[in-house]
Design an enzyme around this catalytic site. Structure first.
Site, mmCIF file in Angstrom:
data_model
loop_
_atom_site.group_PDB
_atom_site.id
_atom_site.type_symbol
_atom_site.label_atom_id
_atom_site.label_comp_id
_atom_site.label_asym_id
_atom_site.label_seq_id
_atom_site.Cartn_x
_atom_site.Cartn_y
_atom_site.Cartn_z
ATOM 1 N N ALA A 1 1.455 4.283 -1.836
ATOM 2 C CA ALA A 1 1.197 5.698 -2.288
ATOM 3 C C ALA A 1 1.340 6.582 -0.914
ATOM 4 C CB ALA A 1 -0.120 6.008 -3.127
ATOM 5 N N PRO A 2 1.889 7.794 -0.940
ATOM 6 C CA PRO A 2 2.617 8.502 -2.187
ATOM 7 C C PRO A 2 3.953 7.958 -2.502
ATOM 8 C CG PRO A 2 2.547 9.634 -0.059
ATOM 9 C CD PRO A 2 1.856 8.420 0.199
ATOM 10 N N GLY A 3 4.591 7.024 -1.567
ATOM 11 C CA GLY A 3 5.926 6.630 -2.204
ATOM 12 C C GLY A 3 6.913 6.788 -1.166
ATOM 13 N N SER A 4 6.711 7.499 -0.020
ATOM 14 C CA SER A 4 7.853 7.798 0.715
ATOM 15 C C SER A 4 8.811 6.637 1.198
ATOM 16 C CB SER A 4 7.328 8.600 1.996
ATOM 17 O OG SER A 4 6.528 7.802 2.783
ATOM 18 N N LYS A 5 7.876 5.218 1.541
ATOM 19 C CA LYS A 5 8.668 4.213 2.191
ATOM 20 C C LYS A 5 9.417 3.397 0.904
ATOM 21 C CE LYS A 5 5.652 4.756 6.174
ATOM 22 N NZ LYS A 5 4.897 5.472 5.695
ATOM 23 N N CYS B 1 -0.399 4.460 11.030
ATOM 24 C CA CYS B 1 0.051 6.070 11.871
ATOM 25 C C CYS B 1 -1.288 6.175 12.594
ATOM 26 C CB CYS B 1 0.149 6.922 10.744
ATOM 27 S SG CYS B 1 -1.135 7.279 9.582
ATOM 28 N N ALA C 1 0.948 -1.295 -0.051
ATOM 29 C CA ALA C 1 -0.136 0.047 -0.030
ATOM 30 C C ALA C 1 0.919 1.264 -0.035
ATOM 31 C CB ALA C 1 -0.909 -0.058 1.278
ATOM 32 N N ASP D 1 -0.468 0.392 -5.233
ATOM 33 C CA ASP D 1 -1.557 1.162 -4.670
ATOM 34 C C ASP D 1 -2.635 1.019 -5.509
ATOM 35 O OD1 ASP D 1 -1.749 3.413 -2.063
ATOM 36 O OD2 ASP D 1 -3.308 3.576 -3.621
ATOM 37 N N ASP E 1 -5.638 -4.599 -6.530
ATOM 38 C CA ASP E 1 -6.085 -4.640 -5.136
ATOM 39 C C ASP E 1 -4.893 -5.395 -4.244
ATOM 40 O OD1 ASP E 1 -8.002 -5.462 -3.051
ATOM 41 O OD2 ASP E 1 -7.546 -7.685 -3.856
#
Lengths: 369, 137
Positions: free
Chosen positions: A147-151, A267, A145, A169, A196
């Site tokens: 987005a937005p792609g930081s990890k 989070c 999962a 995503d 999915d």
């Protein structure tokens, strides 16, 4: 006094198990520090520090490539707006309390360093799950999962642009942002999928060295970013998430090779979205092992052993909670799970998240009453 | 690799070794570059493999901003170094009059040693080829 901005139900729920609860509420009312990560695909730590010296970045104690901006990034002599003023302003115009609208917000996203991809603007606690997962160069990794792609971009840098990250995503709009960030960060080892998550887990079952399930959640942690997040807070809103979280944690687990490692993170502080989800996996896969997840310099507290009528196993206590008052970050939940060597293969004829009668029964036995 | 992509890499003096541990893929008039694992991934059909390296037109090839930000770091020719103000102007879609010794055609735009993107130089006009993603201040 402190709690008047928080719904009564929020206070009642979380004062039950969050230690130093006044400090927690205090921290949740403070705007987040601005933080960023050096993207080592494009620059060294020293190069970025030199370019951004005007903002006086301070290193995060647990991550040498993560930095926060001192005094909210104000230049010397420019005071930080007192919190009480911010609160009053927000009552007149709620979005003003969003840290991104602060007149003092250092526009990291509008700097050349950001455009060139030398830095990635990322919340400090959000840098922790990849550090716990520790992807290695040459490995195959799934970010289910993403987005937005930081990890994804953080893991790509950790893997030194080698191997493969399958970054997924399901949302058409969010996946566009994901692609943009992968491009900007210069990640050559990433494929982006829009599927999915459960279907993707089935399609690549048993092939991944590591999996990150940074699950969609009620995002209580974002209250520090935007007061509006609190306006949408409710228990029914929380209850929408565990079903998808359980599907994703199972899908992630199935995608792992035997002996592979998964990190499940959110989070949010809601136990239904955290310990309960890990317990669900352990019930379905007793061979799964919850590992200790320590990061030197980052204060983390143990996972809960019970919530409401639900009792969690000792292993769930090895999950970790990052609380805002401990490190001045968003709250985060992290579970590090190793796939047992004796894990049964996923049958292609059975959908993830479907329970047999026996498994349903096993699940009930973990509950009180 | 596409012959014309190889040609523009030669124009910029990007060493061939840069591509030794990478793979490219041409799909729908676009050349993508990535790790061999990413380029050959076929368990499902991804939306994107690696990053865009170039757009292929009938009579030309245009290197992309993000492709050159990564691979152009090792370029040795046809680069133009920009000041802070020049870089902001070009990132925001502007153009400049500059007199340099580089040959007319595509050039790499560098700011403080980092490749910002691609420009098109026809002496003395340097035009930005950077898509306007977001304003830089």
């Amino acid at each position: 006094m402190l709690s008047r901005r928080f719904p009564k139900e929020f206070v009642e729920r979380y004062s039950q198990f969050i230690p130093d609860f006044d400090a927690f509420l205090n921290a949740m009312q403070r705007p987040l520090r601005r933080t960023f990560r050096v993207n080592t695909h494009k620059a060294t730590r020293e190069q970025v520090l030199e370019l951004m010296a005007d903002l006086h970045p301070e290193p995060l104690p647990w991550f040498e490539l993560g930095f926060s901006l001192s005094d909210n990034g104000n230049s010397p002599g420019e005071g930080t707006r007192p919190r009480s003023d911010a609160t009053n302003a927000s009552r007149m115009c709620p979005q003003r309390e969003d840290a991104r609208y602060s007149p003092h917000f250092p526009s990291l996203g509008k700097r050349i360093e950001h455009f060139v991809g030398l830095i990635y603007v990322q919340e400090a606690a959000s840098m922790a799950p990849p550090l716990v997962l520790r992807p290695q160069p040459g490995e195959r990794v799934l970010d289910i999962a993403a987005a937005p792609g930081s990890k994804t971009t953080e893991m790509s840098a950790m893997m030194q642009n080698t191997g493969l990250i399958v970054s997924n995503d399901p949302s058409p709009t969010r996946v566009r942002g994901l692609i943009g960030n992968v491009d900007r960060a210069g990640c050559l080892n990433v494929v982006v999928c829009r599927m999915d998550g459960a279907s993707l887990g089935r399609a690549i079952a048993g092939t991944c060295d590591r999996v990150l399930v940074d699950a969609p959640c009620s995002s209580e942690g974002t209250i520090r970013k935007s007061a509006q997040a609190l306006d949408h807070w409710s228990v029914p809103a929380i209850e929408r998430f565990p079903s998808i979280q359980k599907r994703l944690i199972l899908a992630g687990y199935h995608a792992l090779k035997p002996g592979g490692v998964m990190v499940y993170s959110t989070c949010t502080v809601a136990p239904e979205e955290n310990e309960s989800v890990v317990m669900y996996l352990l019930t379905r896969h007793p061979e799964a092992e919850v590992c200790e997840a320590e990061l030197p310099g980052l204060v983390m507290r143990p996972g809960l052993r019970e919530w409401g009528r639900e009792l969690f196993s000792e292993a769930v206590g090895r999950c970790r909670r990052i609380l805002p008052q401990d490190n001045d970050t968003e709250p985060f939940f992290i579970a590090k799970i190793r796939k047992g060597d004796s894990s049964p293969e996923l049958s292609p004829f059975r959908r993830e998240g479907e329970q047999s009668e026996g498994e349903e029964e096993a699940g009930r036995k973990t509950r009180r009453g | 690799m596409n012959r014309r992509v190889r040609e523009f890499c030669e124009r910029f003096g990007i060493p061939a070794e840069v591509f030794e541990r990478l793979a490219t893929l041409e799909e729908q008039e676009t050349v993508f570059v990535g790790t061999p694992e990413a380029m050959s991934f076929d368990a499902v059909r991804p939306m994107r493999r690696g990053i865009r390296l170039a757009r292929v037109y009938p009579y030309s090839v245009k290197p992309t901003t993000f492709g050159m930000q990564v691979l152009g770091a090792q370029a040795s020719r046809n680069r133009i170094d920009l000041s802070d103000e020049q870089a902001k102007l070009l990132i925001n879609g502007g153009s400049l009059n500059v007199d340099t010794g580089v040959a007319n055609g595509f050039v790499l735009l560098r700011w403080r040693g980092f490749v910002v993107g691609v420009g098109f130089y026809k002496r003395p006009v340097l035009k930005s080829q950077i898509p306007r993603f977001r304003a830089v201040e």
